[in-house]
Design a protein around this motif. Structure first.
Motif, PDB file in Angstrom:
ATOM      1  N   ILE A  75      -8.268   1.938   0.441  1.00 50.20           N
ATOM      2  CA  ILE A  75      -9.078   0.910  -0.222  1.00 50.20           C
ATOM      3  C   ILE A  75      -8.209  -0.289  -0.605  1.00 50.20           C
ATOM      4  N   GLN A  76      -7.005  -0.021  -1.094  1.00 50.42           N
ATOM      5  CA  GLN A  76      -6.084  -1.109  -1.441  1.00 50.42           C
ATOM      6  C   GLN A  76      -5.727  -1.945  -0.217  1.00 50.42           C
ATOM      7  N   PHE A  77      -5.592  -1.301   0.936  1.00 54.13           N
ATOM      8  CA  PHE A  77      -5.255  -2.014   2.164  1.00 54.13           C
ATOM      9  C   PHE A  77      -6.320  -3.047   2.514  1.00 54.13           C
ATOM     10  N   GLY A  78      -7.574  -2.745   2.243  1.00 52.50           N
ATOM     11  CA  GLY A  78      -8.656  -3.656   2.596  1.00 52.50           C
ATOM     12  C   GLY A  78      -9.032  -4.654   1.535  1.00 52.50           C
ATOM     13  N   THR A  79      -8.601  -4.445   0.298  1.00 57.01           N
ATOM     14  CA  THR A  79      -9.052  -5.327  -0.778  1.00 57.01           C
ATOM     15  C   THR A  79      -7.882  -6.018  -1.484  1.00 57.01           C
ATOM     16  N   LEU A  80      -7.344  -5.377  -2.471  1.00 57.53           N
ATOM     17  CA  LEU A  80      -6.302  -5.994  -3.299  1.00 57.53           C
ATOM     18  C   LEU A  80      -5.009  -6.240  -2.529  1.00 57.53           C
ATOM     19  N   GLY A  81      -4.684  -5.344  -1.615  1.00 56.87           N
ATOM     20  CA  GLY A  81      -3.456  -5.493  -0.828  1.00 56.87           C
ATOM     21  C   GLY A  81      -3.450  -6.763   0.007  1.00 56.87           C
ATOM     22  N   VAL A  82      -4.618  -7.145   0.502  1.00 53.25           N
ATOM     23  CA  VAL A  82      -4.710  -8.373   1.293  1.00 53.25           C
ATOM     24  C   VAL A  82      -4.393  -9.580   0.424  1.00 53.25           C
ATOM     25  N   LEU A  83      -4.944  -9.615  -0.759  1.00 49.03           N
ATOM     26  CA  LEU A  83      -4.703 -10.750  -1.656  1.00 49.03           C
ATOM     27  C   LEU A  83      -3.231 -10.821  -2.068  1.00 49.03           C
ATOM     28  N   ILE A  84      -2.633  -9.674  -2.344  1.00 46.89           N
ATOM     29  CA  ILE A  84      -1.216  -9.662  -2.695  1.00 46.89           C
ATOM     30  C   ILE A  84      -0.360 -10.080  -1.510  1.00 46.89           C
ATOM     31  N   SER A  85      -0.746  -9.662  -0.308  1.00 50.59           N
ATOM     32  CA  SER A  85       0.025 -10.062   0.872  1.00 50.59           C
ATOM     33  C   SER A  85      -0.097 -11.564   1.132  1.00 50.59           C
ATOM     34  N   PHE A  86      -1.239 -12.164   0.815  1.00 48.23           N
ATOM     35  CA  PHE A  86      -1.360 -13.625   0.942  1.00 48.23           C
ATOM     36  C   PHE A  86      -0.400 -14.328  -0.011  1.00 48.23           C
ATOM     37  N   MET A  87      -0.327 -13.817  -1.243  1.00 53.04           N
ATOM     38  CA  MET A  87       0.586 -14.415  -2.214  1.00 53.04           C
ATOM     39  C   MET A  87       2.040 -14.240  -1.786  1.00 53.04           C
ATOM     40  N   ALA A  88       2.382 -13.074  -1.272  1.00 54.14           N
ATOM     41  CA  ALA A  88       3.754 -12.830  -0.811  1.00 54.14           C
ATOM     42  C   ALA A  88       4.091 -13.724   0.374  1.00 54.14           C
ATOM     43  N   PHE A  89       3.147 -13.890   1.302  1.00 52.42           N
ATOM     44  CA  PHE A  89       3.389 -14.755   2.453  1.00 52.42           C
ATOM     45  C   PHE A  89       3.599 -16.197   2.003  1.00 52.42           C
ATOM     46  N   LEU A 128      -3.256  14.360  -3.630  1.00 48.20           N
ATOM     47  CA  LEU A 128      -2.942  13.656  -2.393  1.00 48.20           C
ATOM     48  C   LEU A 128      -4.170  13.012  -1.767  1.00 48.20           C
ATOM     49  N   LYS A 129      -5.311  13.708  -1.756  1.00 44.83           N
ATOM     50  CA  LYS A 129      -6.527  13.171  -1.137  1.00 44.83           C
ATOM     51  C   LYS A 129      -6.980  11.891  -1.839  1.00 44.83           C
ATOM     52  N   VAL A 130      -6.931  11.897  -3.143  1.00 47.08           N
ATOM     53  CA  VAL A 130      -7.324  10.710  -3.918  1.00 47.08           C
ATOM     54  C   VAL A 130      -6.355   9.562  -3.633  1.00 47.08           C
ATOM     55  N   ASP A 131      -5.076   9.861  -3.532  1.00 46.39           N
ATOM     56  CA  ASP A 131      -4.074   8.825  -3.277  1.00 46.39           C
ATOM     57  C   ASP A 131      -4.275   8.154  -1.927  1.00 46.39           C
ATOM     58  N   ILE A 132      -4.553   8.958  -0.915  1.00 47.41           N
ATOM     59  CA  ILE A 132      -4.754   8.396   0.422  1.00 47.41           C
ATOM     60  C   ILE A 132      -5.981   7.503   0.442  1.00 47.41           C
ATOM     61  N   MET A 133      -7.058   7.948  -0.184  1.00 47.50           N
ATOM     62  CA  MET A 133      -8.275   7.137  -0.220  1.00 47.50           C
ATOM     63  C   MET A 133      -8.035   5.828  -0.979  1.00 47.50           C
ATOM     64  N   GLU A 134      -7.340   5.902  -2.089  1.00 43.07           N
ATOM     65  CA  GLU A 134      -7.062   4.683  -2.854  1.00 43.07           C
ATOM     66  C   GLU A 134      -6.152   3.736  -2.084  1.00 43.07           C
ATOM     67  N   ALA A 135      -5.174   4.261  -1.360  1.00 48.10           N
ATOM     68  CA  ALA A 135      -4.286   3.408  -0.570  1.00 48.10           C
ATOM     69  C   ALA A 135      -5.059   2.712   0.545  1.00 48.10           C
ATOM     70  N   CYS A 144       0.822  -1.211   0.000  1.00 47.62           N
ATOM     71  CA  CYS A 144       0.000   0.000   0.000  1.00 47.62           C
ATOM     72  C   CYS A 144       0.858   1.265   0.000  1.00 47.62           C
ATOM     73  N   VAL A 145       1.959   1.255   0.728  1.00 48.36           N
ATOM     74  CA  VAL A 145       2.859   2.410   0.718  1.00 48.36           C
ATOM     75  C   VAL A 145       3.491   2.568  -0.665  1.00 48.36           C
TER      76      VAL A 145
END
Length: 101
Positions: free
Chosen positions: A42-56, A33-40, A20-21
């Motif tokens: 959202i990524q933390f709760g959705t796509l980022g979780v799936l990518i973190s599962f794959m990385a783990f 900046l406001k759009v970026d923070i909101m998207e980050a 996400c960072v």
């Protein structure tokens, strides 16, 4: 059993935060900046979780045996971590939107 799950959750969340960072920094170069923070968030709760599962699974796959021996299945671990991250990001996004009005 809770300690085992928290260990897994923090390990997976490290990968999620790193993604996400990275996503935030790359997007910050092109949009506001406001759009970026909101998207980050959202990524933390959705796509980022799936990518973190794959990385783990790629970097720490052997640890799943440890959790299975402790009585936690892969499905249980992933589902619970996904729900927590989705709820956390939804709450942060809600607070962010209320405070920005």
């Amino acid at each position: 059993m809770t300690g085992l799950f928290l260990n897994y959750y923090f390990d997976v969340t490290k990968y999620n935060l790193a993604f996400c960072v990275f996503y935030f920094v790359v997007r910050a170069l092109t949009t506001s900046l406001k759009v970026d923070i909101m998207e980050a968030i959202i990524q933390f709760g959705t796509l980022g979780v799936l990518i973190s599962f794959m990385a783990f699974e790629y970097f720490q796959n052997i640890e799943y045996d440890f959790y299975i021996n402790g009585g936690l299945s892969k499905r249980h671990l992933k589902l619970k971590a996904f729900i927590i991250n989705l709820a956390t990001s939804s709450l942060i996004l809600l607070i962010w939107n209320i405070s920005c009005r």
